[in-house]
Design a protein around this motif. Structure first.
Motif, PDB file in Angstrom:
ATOM      1  N   PHE A 145      53.867  -1.100  83.703  1.00 15.03           N
ATOM      2  CA  PHE A 145      53.226   0.223  83.727  1.00 15.03           C
ATOM      3  C   PHE A 145      51.701   0.142  83.836  1.00 15.03           C
ATOM      4  N   SER A 146      51.220  -1.024  84.272  1.00 13.05           N
ATOM      5  CA  SER A 146      49.785  -1.216  84.453  1.00 13.05           C
ATOM      6  C   SER A 146      49.462  -1.846  85.800  1.00 13.05           C
ATOM      7  N   LYS A 147      50.489  -1.963  86.647  1.00 18.62           N
ATOM      8  CA  LYS A 147      50.285  -2.543  87.976  1.00 18.62           C
ATOM      9  C   LYS A 147      51.033  -1.681  88.989  1.00 18.62           C
ATOM     10  N   PRO A 148      50.500  -0.488  89.286  1.00 17.18           N
ATOM     11  CA  PRO A 148      51.196   0.424  90.199  1.00 17.18           C
ATOM     12  C   PRO A 148      51.352  -0.164  91.597  1.00 17.18           C
ATOM     13  N   ILE A 156      49.351   3.565  83.446  1.00 20.47           N
ATOM     14  CA  ILE A 156      49.685   4.473  82.339  1.00 20.47           C
ATOM     15  C   ILE A 156      49.960   3.739  81.035  1.00 20.47           C
ATOM     16  N   ALA A 157      50.081   2.412  81.078  1.00 17.51           N
ATOM     17  CA  ALA A 157      50.332   1.644  79.858  1.00 17.51           C
ATOM     18  C   ALA A 157      49.157   1.787  78.895  1.00 17.51           C
ATOM     19  N   GLY A 158      49.455   2.138  77.646  1.00 15.18           N
ATOM     20  CA  GLY A 158      48.429   2.227  76.623  1.00 15.18           C
ATOM     21  C   GLY A 158      47.609   3.500  76.645  1.00 15.18           C
ATOM     22  N   ALA A 206      52.412   4.894  75.561  1.00 17.61           N
ATOM     23  CA  ALA A 206      51.162   4.721  74.824  1.00 17.61           C
ATOM     24  C   ALA A 206      51.186   3.471  73.951  1.00 17.61           C
ATOM     25  N   SER A 207      52.370   3.035  73.561  1.00 18.79           N
ATOM     26  CA  SER A 207      52.493   1.868  72.671  1.00 18.79           C
ATOM     27  C   SER A 207      52.472   0.538  73.422  1.00 18.79           C
TER      28      SER A 207
END
Length: 221
Positions: A145-148, A156-158, A206-207
């Motif tokens: 979720f951090s490498k689109p 969107i990660a974090g 978010a986690s």
């Protein structure tokens, strides 16, 4: 005749490609640092909360993808994202300003050599995994979720859970002059879920460890 049509089509595609390349503006991170006065008052304060359309932490943008920042600001500028404050700010920026700010924030606080794992270290619950699978979120935003898969898509990660929740609900909003986001793909995805399910997704995302952060400014200009 077919050969003529093929040639015309090829020329047309070539012209569109050249035009799109010509329109792409290269950003300057150093220039962006001198243009972020309107950004730091919200995005440069840890825990800062917006109050429209409800109370939530403003999104972390340091470490966000540059092309996504460009896409988001242009969406506010065009009114595709309906947020009065962000639209007024975006409308004050020209293409070079937007490119410079995107270049600045995409590298702001980046740690050299830092690499996230291919998949989140924190496994989702079975219920959350089922929700992630329903819209296949990883197919666009990456397995971590951090490498689109497309740089115009967000990491969107974090990200703050309350912001993610508000953003996801905005894609479900129709025919509201002040609230909503005009993205057909995300609207189709978000409308599959109840708000309670969107909140579960937002809390999990978010986690997850990500590259987004808030970097307090040493001073305000």
């Amino acid at each position: 005749m077919n050969k003529l049509l093929t040639t015309i089509f090829a020329v047309a595609v070539s012209c569109v490609t050249v035009s799109s390349l010509a329109q792409e503006v290269k950003g300057d991170a150093k220039a962006g640092e001198t243009k972020n006065a309107m950004c730091i008052g919200c995005h440069g304060i840890k825990g800062y909360q917006a109050s429209f359309p409800e109370i939530y932490k403003v999104p972390m943008i340091s470490g966000q993808g540059g092309k996504y920042i460009v896409a988001a600001l242009n969406a506010y500028k065009k009114g595709e994202r309906k947020h009065p404050t962000m639209r007024s700010i975006a409308e004050s920026l020209n293409d070079q300003d937007i490119a410079d700010l995107a270049a600045y924030y995409s590298t702001h606080g980046a740690a050299a050599g830092a690499e996230l794992p291919a998949k989140p270290a924190k496994e989702p619950s079975a219920d959350v995994q089922a929700l992630l699978n329903k819209a296949n979120c990883a197919s666009c935003h990456g397995a971590n979720f951090s490498k689109p898969v497309d740089p115009a898509y967000p990491k969107i990660a974090g990200q703050h859970s309350d912001y993610l929740f508000v953003a996801l609900k905005a894609y479900k909003t129709d025919n509201n002059p002040k609230v909503g986001r005009g993205n057909a793909i995300m609207a189709g995805m978000a409308k599959q879920y109840t708000n309670a399910e969107l909140k579960l997704l937002a809390n999990y995302l978010a986690s997850v460890d990500g590259e987004l952060k808030v970097i307090p400014q040493s001073k305000f200009r």
